[in-house]
Write a protein that holds these residues in place. Structure first.
Motif, PDB file in Angstrom:
ATOM      1  N   LEU A   1     -42.548  30.790  29.845  1.00 45.72           N
ATOM      2  CA  LEU A   1     -43.279  29.704  29.200  1.00 45.72           C
ATOM      3  C   LEU A   1     -44.340  29.084  30.104  1.00 45.72           C
TER       4      LEU A   1
ATOM      5  N   ILE B   1     -36.177  26.254  17.472  1.00 47.27           N
ATOM      6  CA  ILE B   1     -37.520  26.861  17.526  1.00 47.27           C
ATOM      7  C   ILE B   1     -37.494  28.108  18.410  1.00 47.27           C
TER       8      ILE B   1
ATOM      9  N   THR C   1     -37.978  19.334  27.137  1.00 51.79           N
ATOM     10  CA  THR C   1     -37.129  19.701  25.992  1.00 51.79           C
ATOM     11  C   THR C   1     -36.851  21.196  26.005  1.00 51.79           C
TER      12      THR C   1
ATOM     13  N   SER D   1     -22.985  27.334  21.258  1.00 54.07           N
ATOM     14  CA  SER D   1     -23.253  26.299  22.282  1.00 54.07           C
ATOM     15  C   SER D   1     -23.533  24.947  21.620  1.00 54.07           C
TER      16      SER D   1
ATOM     17  N   THR E   1     -23.780  31.293  26.244  1.00 55.85           N
ATOM     18  CA  THR E   1     -23.471  32.377  25.294  1.00 55.85           C
ATOM     19  C   THR E   1     -23.227  33.672  26.064  1.00 55.85           C
TER      20      THR E   1
ATOM     21  N   ARG F   1     -26.579  13.554  13.129  1.00 52.92           N
ATOM     22  CA  ARG F   1     -27.720  12.839  12.577  1.00 52.92           C
ATOM     23  C   ARG F   1     -27.285  11.406  12.296  1.00 52.92           C
TER      24      ARG F   1
ATOM     25  N   GLY G   1     -28.580  26.024  13.908  1.00 52.95           N
ATOM     26  CA  GLY G   1     -28.942  24.927  13.021  1.00 52.95           C
ATOM     27  C   GLY G   1     -29.813  25.458  11.894  1.00 52.95           C
TER      28      GLY G   1
ATOM     29  N   ALA H   1     -34.394  33.531  21.971  1.00 53.42           N
ATOM     30  CA  ALA H   1     -33.016  33.622  22.466  1.00 53.42           C
ATOM     31  C   ALA H   1     -32.397  34.981  22.154  1.00 53.42           C
TER      32      ALA H   1
ATOM     33  N   PRO I   1     -35.979  21.506   9.543  1.00 52.53           N
ATOM     34  CA  PRO I   1     -37.092  21.091  10.409  1.00 52.53           C
ATOM     35  C   PRO I   1     -36.721  20.990  11.887  1.00 52.53           C
TER      36      PRO I   1
ATOM     37  N   ALA J   1     -33.247  22.696  26.328  1.00 51.99           N
ATOM     38  CA  ALA J   1     -32.689  23.349  25.124  1.00 51.99           C
ATOM     39  C   ALA J   1     -32.601  24.862  25.293  1.00 51.99           C
ATOM     40  N   GLY J   2     -33.402  25.422  26.185  1.00 54.88           N
ATOM     41  CA  GLY J   2     -33.509  26.879  26.232  1.00 54.88           C
ATOM     42  C   GLY J   2     -32.772  27.554  27.373  1.00 54.88           C
TER      43      GLY J   2
HETATM   44  C1  HEM Z   1     -28.079  30.910  22.235  1.00 52.31           C
HETATM   45  C2  HEM Z   1     -29.170  30.209  22.355  1.00 52.31           C
HETATM   46  C3  HEM Z   1     -29.503  28.983  21.563  1.00 52.31           C
HETATM   47  C4  HEM Z   1     -28.737  28.278  20.682  1.00 52.31           C
HETATM   48  C5  HEM Z   1     -27.300  28.544  20.247  1.00 52.31           C
HETATM   49  C6  HEM Z   1     -29.550  27.178  20.207  1.00 52.31           C
HETATM   50  C7  HEM Z   1     -29.125  26.246  19.275  1.00 52.31           C
HETATM   51  C8  HEM Z   1     -29.942  25.260  18.764  1.00 52.31           C
HETATM   52  C9  HEM Z   1     -29.554  24.371  17.702  1.00 52.31           C
HETATM   53  C10 HEM Z   1     -28.197  24.351  16.999  1.00 52.31           C
HETATM   54  C11 HEM Z   1     -30.600  23.540  17.455  1.00 52.31           C
HETATM   55  C12 HEM Z   1     -30.684  22.473  16.369  1.00 52.31           C
HETATM   56  C13 HEM Z   1     -30.124  21.169  16.798  1.00 52.31           C
HETATM   57  C14 HEM Z   1     -30.014  20.224  15.616  1.00 52.31           C
HETATM   58  O1  HEM Z   1     -30.468  20.518  14.524  1.00 52.31           O
HETATM   59  O2  HEM Z   1     -29.466  19.156  15.824  1.00 52.31           O
HETATM   60  C15 HEM Z   1     -31.653  23.886  18.396  1.00 52.31           C
HETATM   61  C16 HEM Z   1     -32.857  23.237  18.487  1.00 52.31           C
HETATM   62  C17 HEM Z   1     -33.802  23.550  19.448  1.00 52.31           C
HETATM   63  N1  HEM Z   1     -33.821  24.628  20.296  1.00 52.31           N
HETATM   64 FE1  HEM Z   1     -32.357  26.000  20.488  1.00 52.31          FE
HETATM   65  N2  HEM Z   1     -30.763  27.228  20.827  1.00 52.31           N
HETATM   66  C18 HEM Z   1     -30.786  28.319  21.655  1.00 52.31           C
HETATM   67  C19 HEM Z   1     -31.836  28.745  22.451  1.00 52.31           C
HETATM   68  C20 HEM Z   1     -33.059  28.112  22.567  1.00 52.31           C
HETATM   69  C21 HEM Z   1     -34.158  28.563  23.380  1.00 52.31           C
HETATM   70  C22 HEM Z   1     -34.165  29.854  24.211  1.00 52.31           C
HETATM   71  C23 HEM Z   1     -35.155  27.621  23.269  1.00 52.31           C
HETATM   72  C24 HEM Z   1     -36.513  27.590  23.916  1.00 52.31           C
HETATM   73  C25 HEM Z   1     -36.941  28.354  24.864  1.00 52.31           C
HETATM   74  C26 HEM Z   1     -34.671  26.586  22.381  1.00 52.31           C
HETATM   75  C27 HEM Z   1     -35.356  25.453  22.040  1.00 52.31           C
HETATM   76  C28 HEM Z   1     -34.952  24.567  21.065  1.00 52.31           C
HETATM   77  C29 HEM Z   1     -35.716  23.379  20.704  1.00 52.31           C
HETATM   78  C30 HEM Z   1     -37.032  22.928  21.316  1.00 52.31           C
HETATM   79  C31 HEM Z   1     -34.999  22.744  19.687  1.00 52.31           C
HETATM   80  C32 HEM Z   1     -35.373  21.467  18.946  1.00 52.31           C
HETATM   81  C33 HEM Z   1     -36.220  21.836  17.753  1.00 52.31           C
HETATM   82  C34 HEM Z   1     -36.653  20.659  16.929  1.00 52.31           C
HETATM   83  O3  HEM Z   1     -35.979  19.630  16.965  1.00 52.31           O
HETATM   84  O4  HEM Z   1     -37.673  20.769  16.238  1.00 52.31           O
HETATM   85  N3  HEM Z   1     -33.397  26.921  21.970  1.00 52.31           N
HETATM   86  N4  HEM Z   1     -31.217  24.957  19.164  1.00 52.31           N
END
Ligand code: HEM
Length: 468
Positions: free
Chosen positions: A153, A396, A255, A322, A267, A328, A389, A401, A392, A259-260
Motif C-alpha cells: 500500500l 474493503i 485504519t 477474526s 487467520t 453497531r 461483514g 486478504a 457499506p 484492519a489489514g
Molecule cells: C482475514 C482477513 C480479514 C478479515 C476477516 C476482515 C474482516 C473485516 C470485517 C468483519 C469488517 C467489517 C466490520 C464491521 O462491519 O463492523 C472489515 C472492515 C474493514 N476491513 Fe477487513 N478483514 C480482513 C482483512 C483486511 C485487509 C487485508 C484490509 C486492508 C488491507 C482490511 C481493511 C478493512 C477496512 C478498511 C475495513 C472498514 C471498512 C469500512 O468501514 O468501510 N481488512 N474487515
C-alpha cells in the motif's frame, strides 16, 4: 399487530452485574449459548442492556439494507485514538465519500499488482526458515502480514527501519484496544500499566512514521509506483475540488494498517494450527500445492488452480473469524425482526456464533474444508457465512486478504510443515479480534516429491471426526 417490545433478556444474569462475568470470561461460550434464546436477545452489564442478533438474515438487514439506521458503536470508538475518523469509524455521507475514494486502490487490477509483492515477501520468508526451528506462528505471521500491507500500500514510502518499527508497534496498539474492550469504565487506560505505556510509545512512533511518509510523498515530484498513498494524495472532492486533508489521509492509513494485519495473521496462525491437527486435510493441501507449485512460490496466476487451499482458509474463517463480534449503535428507536431496539443501544452480531450453528452448517464443530466444495452445497449456508461483514462497512480489503492468505499458505505448504512445539491446548482468546495467543511451532522441511509418492500410494481419504 403486536406492539414491538424490547428483546427478552437471556437467562444467566446475576443481580447487579448482569451478564458481565460471562461477557468478560466466557464470551465465546456465551455468544454460542445465546443462539438458543431467540433471533434477538438482550444481555446486561450492570444496568446497560446490549442486544445480540442471532439470525443471519436480521444481521444482513442491519449491516446491509438498513445500515443507515445503525451507526458506530462505543466498542468501535475505542479504536478512535488509533484510526481517528478513518473508514471503520466514519459514518454517513462522509464515510461513503471516503470509501468511494479508497475503493480504486483495492480493485482487481491493483490487487493483481500487489500479488507480486505478496509472493516475493512470502517466498523470502519461507526461504529464511530452517529445519527444526522453533517459532511463534502468531508473531511470524504478524510480521509478514504487516510488511505485506506496508509494501503493497505504500510501496517504498516507508523504509526498512520504519517498517520494522510498525511491525513492533502494531501489536501493542491492538493489545491496548483489546484490554480497553474489557473495561467499559475507561479507568484502566489511565493507569501506568505496561500495556498503556507501550501503547503510548507505539502510537507516537507510528503516527510519526505515517506523517513522515505523507509529507515526503507530498513534497516529492510524483512518479514512482502508483500505490494507495498516491491514490489518497491525488484524489479530489468531486464537488469542491479540494484534496484530502493530511489528517484524514493519516487516519485512513492507520485504519488500513490496523484492519489489514492482525485479521490476516491470526487467520493464518489458526490455519497452521488446524492443519497440524488434521493430517488428512494437510495431505490433501500438500497434494494440491505440490501439483501446482512443485516447491516454488505461489503467484496471482496460480490462484484459480488452488481451490482446496482456498477451501482450507474459508473453513478456518468459519471456525475462527477474526472479526468474531461486530457491533453497531441504533441511531433512533428501531424495529428489527419485530423487536424494539431503543435509540443509542448497542446491537451486536457474532459471526463466530452463527458460523457454529448446527442449523446452518452440518457438524459445525468439525474442521472440514471439503464442505465448501460445489458438490457439498447442502452442508453450508453461504448467506450465514459473514467473516468479512457486509454492506457499506463490509471489508474493503477482502480481495486483498484472500489473495494474500492463499499466496502465503500455498507458498509455505509447498516447502514447510509447522508442527506443534507445545502440548498446551490452544484456545481462542476474544480480544478486539479473535486471538490464538502464543502459538509455538517447529518447522519441518517438506519434500514435494515424497509427498506425491505418499499421495499416490495411500488409500482415498475420508476425514475422521476430529475436534478442533
Ligand atoms: C482475514 C482477513 C480479514 C478479515 C476477516 C476482515 C474482516 C473485516 C470485517 C468483519 C469488517 C467489517 C466490520 C464491521 O462491519 O463492523 C472489515 C472492515 C474493514 N476491513 Fe477487513 N478483514 C480482513 C482483512 C483486511 C485487509 C487485508 C484490509 C486492508 C488491507 C482490511 C481493511 C478493512 C477496512 C478498511 C475495513 C472498514 C471498512 C469500512 O468501514 O468501510 N481488512 N474487515
Amino acid at each position: 399487530m403486536p406492539v414491538p417490545a424490547v428483546p427478552a433478556e437471556a437467562p444467566g444474569a446475576l443481580p447487579v452485574v448482569g451478564h458481565a462475568r460471562q461477557l468478560l470470561w466466557q464470551r465465546l461460550a456465551l455468544l454460542e449459548e445465546l443462539r438458543r434464546h431467540g433471533d434477538v436477545v438482550a444481555v446486561r452489564i450492570g444496568p446497560v442492556r446490549l442486544f445480540v442478533v442471532n439470525d443471519p438474515a436480521l444481521a444482513r438487514e442491519m449491516l446491509g439494507r438498513r445500515a443507515s439506521e445503525f451507526g458506530t458503536s462505543d466498542q468501535y470508538r475505542l479504536m478512535a485514538q488509533i484510526t481517528g475518523n478513518g473508514l471503520l469509524l466514519s459514518e454517513g455521507a462522509f464515510h461513503r465519500r471516503q470509501r468511494r475514494l479508497i475503493l480504486p486502490a483495492f480493485n482487481h487490477a491493483k490487487v493483481r499488482g500487489y500479488a507480486d509483492t505478496m509472493s516475493r515477501l512470502a517466498e523470502s520468508w519461507a526461504d529464511g526458515l530452517s529445519e527444526g526451528r522453533r517459532l511463534s506462528a502468531d508473531e511470524e505471521f504478524a510480521a509478514l502480514a504487516t510488511e505485506i500491507v506496508v509494501r503493497c500500500l505504500f510501496s517504498q514510502g516507508i523504509d526498512r527501519r520504519s517498517t520494522a518499527e510498525v511491525v513492533d508497534g502494531l501489536p501493542h496498539l491492538m493489545r491496548w484496544v483489546g484490554s480497553r474492550g474489557l473495561d467499559p469504565t475507561g479507568l484502566l487506560a489511565r493507569l501506568p500499566t505496561p500495556v498503556n505505556r507501550r501503547f503510548r510509545a507505539s502510537i507516537r512512533t507510528l503516527n510519526g512514521i505515517v506523517r513522515g511518509a505523507v509529507a515526503e510523498r507530498r513534497s516529492s515530484s510524483g512518479g514512482g509506483e502508483e500505490d494507495l498513498l498516491s491514490v489518497l494524495l491525488q484524489t479530489r472532492d468531486a464537488e469542491t475540488g479540494e484534496p484530502m486533508a493530511d489528517r484524514q489521509i493519516h487516519d485512513e492509513v492507520m485504519t488500513l494498517l490496523t484492519a489489514g494485519t492482525e485479521t490476516v495473521s491470526r487467520t493464518l496462525a489458526w490455519t497452521v494450527h488446524l492443519l497440524a491437527r488434521h493430517p488428512e486435510v494437510r495431505r490433501r493441501l500438500h497434494g494440491e500445492v505440490d501439483e501446482v507449485l512443485a516447491g516454488r512460490a505461489a503467484s496471482f496466476e496460480d490462484l484459480p488452480r488452488l481451490p482446496y487451499t482456498r477451501q482450507v482458509l474459508t473453513e478456518t474463517l468459519r471456525l475462527y473469524p477474526s472479526g468474531y463480534l461486530l457491533s453497531r449503535a441504533a441511531v433512533a428507536d428501531t424495529v428489527l425482526g419485530g423487536h424494539l431496539l431503543p435509540a443509542g443501544s448497542t446491537v451486536m452480531f457474532s459471526p463466530y456464533a452463527v458460523h457454529r450453528d448446527p442449523a446452518l452448517f452440518a457438524e459445525p464443530g468439525r474442521f472440514d474444508p471439503g464442505r465448501w466444495s460445489p458438490e457439498r452445497a447442502d452442508d453450508v449456508t453461504p448467506e450465514a457465512y459473514l467473516p468479512f461483514g457486509l454492506g457499506p462497512h463490509g471489508c474493503i480489503g477482502e480481495g486483498f486478504a484472500w489473495t494474500e492468505m492463499t499466496i502465503v499458505l500455498a507458498t509455505l505448504a509447498a516447502r514447510w510443515e509447522l508442527c506443534p512445539a507445545s502440548a498446551k491446548a490452544v484456545r481462542p482468546v476474544p480480544t478486539f479480534s479473535l486471538s490464538c495467543g502464543r502459538m509455538l511451532m517447529t518447522t519441518r522441511r517438506r519434500s514435494p516429491l515424497s509427498a506425491v509418492v505418499q499421495r499416490t500410494t495411500s488409500a482415498p481419504i475420508r476425514p475422521a471426526a476430529p475436534t478442533n
